[in-house]
Scaffold this active site. Structure first.
Site, PDB file in Angstrom:
ATOM      1  N   HIS A  28       0.357  78.565  61.385  1.00 11.50           N
ATOM      2  CA  HIS A  28       0.338  77.108  61.508  1.00 11.50           C
ATOM      3  C   HIS A  28       1.144  76.673  62.753  1.00 11.50           C
ATOM      4  O   HIS A  28       0.688  75.839  63.528  1.00 11.50           O
ATOM      5  CB  HIS A  28       0.919  76.509  60.212  1.00 11.50           C
ATOM      6  CG  HIS A  28       1.148  75.037  60.222  1.00 11.50           C
ATOM      7  ND1 HIS A  28       0.437  74.175  59.404  1.00 11.50           N
ATOM      8  CD2 HIS A  28       2.016  74.253  60.915  1.00 11.50           C
ATOM      9  CE1 HIS A  28       0.865  72.928  59.621  1.00 11.50           C
ATOM     10  NE2 HIS A  28       1.827  72.964  60.525  1.00 11.50           N
ATOM     11  N   GLU A  29       2.324  77.290  62.939  1.00  9.32           N
ATOM     12  CA  GLU A  29       3.158  76.932  64.107  1.00  9.32           C
ATOM     13  C   GLU A  29       2.490  77.373  65.410  1.00  9.32           C
ATOM     14  O   GLU A  29       2.551  76.663  66.422  1.00  9.32           O
ATOM     15  CB  GLU A  29       4.548  77.571  64.011  1.00  9.32           C
ATOM     16  CG  GLU A  29       5.357  77.230  62.772  1.00  9.32           C
ATOM     17  CD  GLU A  29       5.291  75.786  62.372  1.00  9.32           C
ATOM     18  OE1 GLU A  29       5.160  74.916  63.247  1.00  9.32           O
ATOM     19  OE2 GLU A  29       5.349  75.514  61.162  1.00  9.32           O
ATOM     20  N   CYS A  84       2.143  69.221  57.009  1.00  8.16           N
ATOM     21  CA  CYS A  84       2.653  69.273  58.391  1.00  8.16           C
ATOM     22  C   CYS A  84       3.591  68.092  58.599  1.00  8.16           C
ATOM     23  O   CYS A  84       3.263  66.969  58.221  1.00  8.16           O
ATOM     24  CB  CYS A  84       1.485  69.202  59.378  1.00  8.16           C
ATOM     25  SG  CYS A  84       2.011  69.287  61.110  1.00  8.16           S
ATOM     26  N   LEU A  85       4.734  68.352  59.206  1.00  2.16           N
ATOM     27  CA  LEU A  85       5.699  67.278  59.450  1.00  2.16           C
ATOM     28  C   LEU A  85       5.131  66.221  60.403  1.00  2.16           C
ATOM     29  O   LEU A  85       5.600  65.088  60.423  1.00  2.16           O
ATOM     30  CB  LEU A  85       7.004  67.860  60.013  1.00  2.16           C
ATOM     31  CG  LEU A  85       7.782  68.762  59.041  1.00  2.16           C
ATOM     32  CD1 LEU A  85       8.927  69.460  59.766  1.00  2.16           C
ATOM     33  CD2 LEU A  85       8.301  67.968  57.852  1.00  2.16           C
ATOM     34  N   GLN A 111       5.959  69.594  68.652  1.00  4.75           N
ATOM     35  CA  GLN A 111       6.237  68.553  67.650  1.00  4.75           C
ATOM     36  C   GLN A 111       7.477  67.733  67.987  1.00  4.75           C
ATOM     37  O   GLN A 111       7.678  66.661  67.419  1.00  4.75           O
ATOM     38  CB  GLN A 111       6.434  69.180  66.267  1.00  4.75           C
ATOM     39  CG  GLN A 111       5.158  69.770  65.684  1.00  4.75           C
ATOM     40  CD  GLN A 111       5.411  70.371  64.322  1.00  4.75           C
ATOM     41  OE1 GLN A 111       5.912  71.496  64.215  1.00  4.75           O
ATOM     42  NE2 GLN A 111       5.100  69.633  63.260  1.00  4.75           N
ATOM     43  N   HIS A 133       0.059  74.896  66.653  1.00  2.00           N
ATOM     44  CA  HIS A 133       0.674  73.760  67.353  1.00  2.00           C
ATOM     45  C   HIS A 133       0.845  74.062  68.842  1.00  2.00           C
ATOM     46  O   HIS A 133       0.738  73.162  69.681  1.00  2.00           O
ATOM     47  CB  HIS A 133       2.059  73.456  66.772  1.00  2.00           C
ATOM     48  CG  HIS A 133       2.054  72.600  65.533  1.00  2.00           C
ATOM     49  ND1 HIS A 133       1.561  71.318  65.505  1.00  2.00           N
ATOM     50  CD2 HIS A 133       2.511  72.833  64.290  1.00  2.00           C
ATOM     51  CE1 HIS A 133       1.714  70.806  64.300  1.00  2.00           C
ATOM     52  NE2 HIS A 133       2.288  71.714  63.523  1.00  2.00           N
ATOM     53  N   GLY A 169       8.820  75.234  58.995  1.00  2.00           N
ATOM     54  CA  GLY A 169       8.501  75.676  60.343  1.00  2.00           C
ATOM     55  C   GLY A 169       8.468  74.479  61.270  1.00  2.00           C
ATOM     56  O   GLY A 169       8.329  73.336  60.813  1.00  2.00           O
TER      57      GLY A 169
HETATM   58  O1  GNR Z   1       6.972  72.298  56.231  1.00  2.00           O
HETATM   59  C1  GNR Z   1       5.844  72.766  56.368  1.00  2.00           C
HETATM   60  N1  GNR Z   1       5.217  73.312  55.290  1.00  2.00           N
HETATM   61  C2  GNR Z   1       4.067  74.077  55.383  1.00  2.00           C
HETATM   62  C3  GNR Z   1       3.394  74.403  54.211  1.00  2.00           C
HETATM   63  C4  GNR Z   1       2.253  75.180  54.239  1.00  2.00           C
HETATM   64  C5  GNR Z   1       1.778  75.662  55.437  1.00  2.00           C
HETATM   65  C6  GNR Z   1       2.415  75.326  56.613  1.00  2.00           C
HETATM   66  C7  GNR Z   1       3.556  74.548  56.596  1.00  2.00           C
HETATM   67  S1  GNR Z   1       4.387  74.189  58.071  1.00  2.00           S
HETATM   68  C8  GNR Z   1       5.165  72.689  57.680  1.00  2.00           C
HETATM   69  C9  GNR Z   1       6.106  72.242  58.790  1.00  2.00           C
HETATM   70  C10 GNR Z   1       5.286  71.929  60.022  1.00  2.00           C
HETATM   71  O2  GNR Z   1       4.610  70.967  60.175  1.00  2.00           O
HETATM   72  N2  GNR Z   1       5.312  72.817  60.980  1.00  2.00           N
HETATM   73  O3  GNR Z   1       4.577  72.645  62.084  1.00  2.00           O
HETATM   74 NI    NI Z   2       2.894  71.424  61.488  1.00  2.79          NI
END
Ligand code: GNR
Ligand code: NI
Length: 173
Positions: free
Chosen positions: A136-137, A94-95, A51, A140, A46
């Site tokens: 999660h997205e 999270c990236l 980001q 952000h 995601g």
């Molecule tokens: O790549 C991602 N893996 C992930 C694993 C578990 C819960 C959420 C994520 S999102 C993350 C990519 C990211 O940072 N998206 O904002």
């Molecule tokens: Ni993230």
């Protein structure tokens, strides 16, 4: 499609509340495609526009495994219209917080309303990894990172470690 630079915490641009888009036009479609390219290149599932330094309520997800066909989802202005009472705790990454992982509790299932890449209003019901990832997205878009659910001490330790790594990277290049 173009790959964009992914911001790493701590960065004030990751803490801002992003603005809704008026409509999904060619510019937003291009942003969505560039974000998918960037996300796939970084092996993420995601990515949210803040980001990549764009303060707009746009996100992309693709939870297909590497041996499966891609299943990209593009969303603008997503809203949760229903969430389950039962929640689950799953480890997240999270990236923007490289190599950091922590368990986060979130509703297990959600129904989300959004504008798709053709500027159509759609709804999607999600569970499992897809539900986690969309939530999660969406965080952000409100300037929330998964470390914000941890204790202040744990959060500070992670952010200090990342700031230190960045300073070291800056001198070694
Ligand atoms: O790549 C991602 N893996 C992930 C694993 C578990 C819960 C959420 C994520 S999102 C993350 C990519 C990211 O940072 N998206 O904002
Ligand atoms: Ni993230």
């Amino acid at each position: 499609m173009a790959k964009l630079e992914i911001l790493i915490a701590p960065d004030p641009r990751l803490k801002k509340v992003a603005q809704p888009v008026e409509r999904v036009d060619d510019e937003i479609r291009r942003l969505m495609d560039d974000m998918l390219d960037t996300m796939h290149g970084a092996r993420g599932i995601g990515l949210a526009a803040p980001q990549v330094g764009v303060s707009k309520r746009v996100l992309v997800v693709d939870v297909a495994r590497e041996n499966e066909d891609p299943r990209p989802i593009r969303m603008a202005n997503p809203e949760i219209v229903w969430e389950s009472d039962d929640s689950i705790c799953v480890e997240e990454g999270c990236l923007s917080l490289p190599d950091q992982y922590a368990e986060v509790e979130r509703p297990e299932r959600i129904r989300v309303r959004y504008i798709d890449h053709e500027n159509e209003i759609r709804e999607l019901e999600a569970d499992g990894l897809l539900s986690k990832c969309i939530q999660h997205e969406m965080d952000h878009l409100d300037g929330v990172l998964f470390v914000d659910y941890l204790s202040a001490l744990k959060r500070k330790m992670i952010l200090r470690k990342l700031a230190k790594t960045r300073r070291q990277d800056a001198v070694s290049v």
